[in-house]
Design a protein around this motif. Structure first.
Motif, PDB file in Angstrom:
ATOM      1  N   ARG A   1       0.150  11.130  -9.621  1.00 22.27           N
ATOM      2  CA  ARG A   1       0.929  11.215  -9.712  1.00 22.27           C
ATOM      3  C   ARG A   1       1.988   9.974 -10.003  1.00 22.27           C
ATOM      4  O   ARG A   1       2.759   9.813 -10.424  1.00 22.27           O
ATOM      5  CB  ARG A   1       2.310  11.765  -8.937  1.00 22.27           C
ATOM      6  N   LEU A   2       1.096   9.140  -9.505  1.00 20.39           N
ATOM      7  CA  LEU A   2       1.665   7.163  -9.769  1.00 20.39           C
ATOM      8  C   LEU A   2       0.958   6.731 -10.807  1.00 20.39           C
ATOM      9  O   LEU A   2       0.738   5.576 -10.964  1.00 20.39           O
ATOM     10  CB  LEU A   2       0.986   6.972  -8.381  1.00 20.39           C
ATOM     11  N   ARG A   3      -0.252   7.219 -11.902  1.00 26.00           N
ATOM     12  CA  ARG A   3      -1.372   6.943 -12.624  1.00 26.00           C
ATOM     13  C   ARG A   3      -1.336   6.543 -13.324  1.00 26.00           C
ATOM     14  O   ARG A   3      -0.644   4.457 -13.883  1.00 26.00           O
ATOM     15  CB  ARG A   3      -2.269   8.269 -13.214  1.00 26.00           C
TER      16      ARG A   3
ATOM     17  N   ARG B   1       0.891  -1.333   0.185  1.00 23.27           N
ATOM     18  CA  ARG B   1       0.155  -0.334   0.025  1.00 23.27           C
ATOM     19  C   ARG B   1       0.879   1.487  -0.173  1.00 23.27           C
ATOM     20  O   ARG B   1       1.913   1.250   0.753  1.00 23.27           O
ATOM     21  CB  ARG B   1      -0.649  -0.440   1.299  1.00 23.27           C
ATOM     22  N   VAL B   2       0.287   2.508  -0.859  1.00 19.53           N
ATOM     23  CA  VAL B   2       1.256   3.169  -0.680  1.00 19.53           C
ATOM     24  C   VAL B   2       0.975   4.605  -0.477  1.00 19.53           C
ATOM     25  O   VAL B   2      -0.913   5.048  -0.461  1.00 19.53           O
ATOM     26  CB  VAL B   2       1.884   3.714  -2.033  1.00 19.53           C
ATOM     27  N   LEU B   3       1.226   5.935   0.187  1.00 19.19           N
ATOM     28  CA  LEU B   3      -0.024   6.989   0.419  1.00 19.19           C
ATOM     29  C   LEU B   3       1.056   8.141  -0.070  1.00 19.19           C
ATOM     30  O   LEU B   3       2.138   7.993  -0.363  1.00 19.19           O
ATOM     31  CB  LEU B   3       0.670   7.398   2.275  1.00 19.19           C
ATOM     32  N   ALA B   4      -0.043   8.712  -0.528  1.00 20.73           N
ATOM     33  CA  ALA B   4       0.407   9.874  -1.827  1.00 20.73           C
ATOM     34  C   ALA B   4      -0.837  10.817  -0.809  1.00 20.73           C
ATOM     35  O   ALA B   4      -2.164  10.659  -1.455  1.00 20.73           O
ATOM     36  CB  ALA B   4       0.762   9.734  -2.570  1.00 20.73           C
ATOM     37  N   ARG B   5      -0.004  12.350  -1.616  1.00 25.12           N
ATOM     38  CA  ARG B   5      -0.620  13.301  -1.497  1.00 25.12           C
ATOM     39  C   ARG B   5      -1.774  13.160  -2.746  1.00 25.12           C
ATOM     40  O   ARG B   5      -3.160  13.711  -2.722  1.00 25.12           O
ATOM     41  CB  ARG B   5      -0.190  14.614  -1.391  1.00 25.12           C
ATOM     42  N   ASP B   6      -0.973  13.435  -3.839  1.00 23.11           N
ATOM     43  CA  ASP B   6      -2.115  12.872  -4.960  1.00 23.11           C
ATOM     44  C   ASP B   6      -1.312  12.206  -5.673  1.00 23.11           C
ATOM     45  O   ASP B   6      -0.510  11.640  -6.538  1.00 23.11           O
ATOM     46  CB  ASP B   6      -0.840  14.167  -5.799  1.00 23.11           C
ATOM     47  N   PRO B   7      -3.159  11.023  -5.872  1.00 24.87           N
ATOM     48  CA  PRO B   7      -2.271   9.628  -6.064  1.00 24.87           C
ATOM     49  C   PRO B   7      -2.604   9.371  -7.637  1.00 24.87           C
ATOM     50  O   PRO B   7      -1.429   8.573  -8.885  1.00 24.87           O
ATOM     51  CB  PRO B   7      -3.120   9.002  -6.126  1.00 24.87           C
TER      52      PRO B   7
ATOM     53  N   ARG C   1       3.968  11.396 -17.966  1.00 23.40           N
ATOM     54  CA  ARG C   1       3.102  11.269 -16.970  1.00 23.40           C
ATOM     55  C   ARG C   1       2.497  12.362 -16.252  1.00 23.40           C
ATOM     56  O   ARG C   1       3.585  12.841 -15.731  1.00 23.40           O
ATOM     57  CB  ARG C   1       3.691   9.767 -16.850  1.00 23.40           C
ATOM     58  N   GLU C   2       1.581  12.365 -15.475  1.00 22.92           N
ATOM     59  CA  GLU C   2       1.293  13.240 -14.371  1.00 22.92           C
ATOM     60  C   GLU C   2       2.863  13.260 -13.665  1.00 22.92           C
ATOM     61  O   GLU C   2       2.892  11.927 -12.685  1.00 22.92           O
ATOM     62  CB  GLU C   2       0.102  13.095 -13.806  1.00 22.92           C
ATOM     63  N   GLY C   3       2.987  14.198 -12.485  1.00 23.96           N
ATOM     64  CA  GLY C   3       3.697  14.548 -12.167  1.00 23.96           C
ATOM     65  C   GLY C   3       5.479  14.905 -12.550  1.00 23.96           C
ATOM     66  O   GLY C   3       6.555  15.001 -11.670  1.00 23.96           O
TER      67      GLY C   3
END
Length: 493
Positions: free
Chosen positions: A39-41, A31-37, A399-401
């Motif tokens: 960016r991992l899309r 599981r990963v925690l991200a303020r802006d998911p 990609r985003e980010g």
């Protein structure tokens, strides 16, 4: 032991972005925690992990994401962030420590920095030590791994070494260029991190990790020169080159901005070498042994040349850069909005136009008045901004980010829309947006530069640039569409 439930914080960063897929490969549920998911899309491993939106500064978010977790990797560092980053790191660490204890987490793993004992440390290194101490005092078995210079494609340390050596035939250097450092390959850092998930629960403490080579910093640079096929550079220590001045120099001649260069330089003020090898009794070295410095450079260069860069320091947002997305309708809320819009109808297909849009920036440039772009980039570097040297991760795909010179990809709807948010130093917030839609047998291209000014300074800034914007953006629209048309004609033979 495999099959642990693992949480990774900092998965959008350099190390975290490489660790998450390796933990999956090792058989863990991640599981990963991200303020802006978002960016991992587009990360290749995104579908193999659970991505949770949350902020480490919000205790409720941290408590929620800890549920059912066995092992926590805390990999968030604020190097290069604006404001009181040390205070922010401590607050985040306290939230992680408290939530991990309350949730019954069995192990915390943290990556810190090598440092000498009993000496005054830079703010950056002192903050890492303080965070490690908070996690060690959490009541949860904790492993703090302390590493020095990390060598790998996309690492800030490697980029600084590479560009300083590439650009300068002669290296004026501060006195501490003769200090000893112990670089470690990123692959070896990842080895220790992955194996830490399976360490028995009674192991608790701080462990030094480093590669097999202890070198002076000058040898580090010349070791790179040899692997890059460059002549070795004469190095002359200069007692007057302070860490602050050295960071300004790094800011000007490398892609590493001043906000990141300052903590990197600060970490070189002392000998940073492995003082104990207790880690060997807990986690044996990788099969085949640790990677030597020259081989680590060779591997990093091969990745850079192929464009196969898994993660990069560029993933971190620039210090002080706005992170809020473009408001849906800023004028409705009374916000002043300046805009430069250009449109073109073209015989090129939407796919051909999009290919040019998605490959903009970096080595290909901005299709208009390169001198003006270069001068604006230099001005940004002089005031501590990111300038144009960050380039981009991949020459063809975004990609985003991702960073694109002084911009960051805020939104991408592949084939249709690309929005970039400015991270340069400006008195306000700025975006540039590209939109491609089908029209008849060709495509319609729309380009918008959007600026939300801050006070009178922001308004004067925009008005002073109106003539330059007319030249730059008009040329960009015409040239970009022209390149798409030429490319399509060429492909048709």
């Amino acid at each position: 032991m495999t099959g642990r439930h693992v949480l990774v914080t900092g998965a959008t960063g350099y190390v975290g972005g490489r660790l998450a897929p390796r933990l999956v490969e090792a058989g863990h549920t991640v599981r990963v925690l991200a303020r802006d998911p978002g960016r991992l899309r587009d990360a290749a491993w995104a579908d193999a992990v659970e991505i949770v939106r949350g902020d480490l500064e919000a205790p409720a978010d941290v408590q929620r994401v800890m549920e059912g977790i066995d092992v926590v990797y805390h990999l968030v560092h604020a190097m290069g962030a604006g404001g009181d980053f040390a205070k922010a790191e401590l607050v985040q660490a306290r939230h992680v420590a408290a939530a991990a204890k309350a949730a019954g987490v069995q192990r915390i793993v943290y990556l810190s920095g090598l440092h000498p004992e009993g000496e005054h440390l830079s703010k950056h290194l002192a903050s890492r030590v303080a965070v490690g101490d908070v996690l060690l005092a959490s009541g949860v078995p904790t492993i703090v791994l302390e590493a020095g210079i990390v060598i790998g494609s996309g690492s800030a340390s490697f980029e600084m070494i590479r560009h300083l050596t590439d650009v300068l035939p002669y290296m004026p250097a501060p006195r501490w260029v003769r200090n000893f450092v112990q670089p470690i390959a990123v692959r070896d850092v990842l080895h220790y991190l992955v194996e830490a998930a399976s360490v028995p629960g009674d192991v608790h403490g701080t462990f030094d990790i480093g590669g097999p080579d202890v070198l002076r910093y000058g040898q580090v640079m010349n070791g790179y020169a040899v692997e890059a096929g460059l002549p070795q550079r004469p190095i002359a220590p200069l007692p007057v080159l302070t860490p602050w001045l050295a960071s300004q120099w790094v800011n000007l001649v490398t892609p590493v901005p001043r906000a990141i260069a300052i903590p990197l330089i600060g970490s070189l003020l002392h000998d940073c070498v492995v003082e104990e090898r207790r880690i060997d009794a807990v986690i044996p070295p990788p099969e085949g042994g640790l990677t030597g410095y020259r081989r680590a450079v060779r591997l990093a260069l091969a990745r850079e040349r192929s464009g196969d860069i898994e993660s990069s320091w560029r993933s971190a947002s620039a210090a002080g850069a706005p992170s809020d997305p473009l408001p849906t309708d800023p004028r409705w809320s009374g916000t002043t909005v300046f805009e430069d819009a250009r449109e073109r109808t073209t015989s090129a297909s939407p796919a051909a136009v999009w290919a040019v849009v998605e490959s903009i920036g970096g080595a290909r440039g901005w299709y208009s008045v390169p001198l003006l772009w270069s001068l604006r980039g230099l001005a940004d570097r002089l005031v501590g901004g990111v300038g144009l040297r960050r380039g981009r991760r991949d020459p063809d795909r975004l990609r985003e980010g991702d960073t694109v010179d002084w911009w960051r990809v805020e939104r991408i709807d592949r084939g249709r829309l690309l929005r970039l948010r400015a991270e340069m130093k400006v008195p306000g917030r700025a975006w540039i947006e590209f939109e491609v839609t089908p029209e008849g047998d060709g495509a319609h291209y729309r380009q918008r530069a959007i600026f939300l000014p801050s006070g009178l300074t922001g308004r004067l800034y925009w008005w002073s640039l109106v003539p330059a914007h007319h030249v730059i953006f008009e040329a960009m629209a015409s040239r970009l569409v022209g390149v798409a048309e030429a490319s399509e004609r060429s492909s048709r033979g």
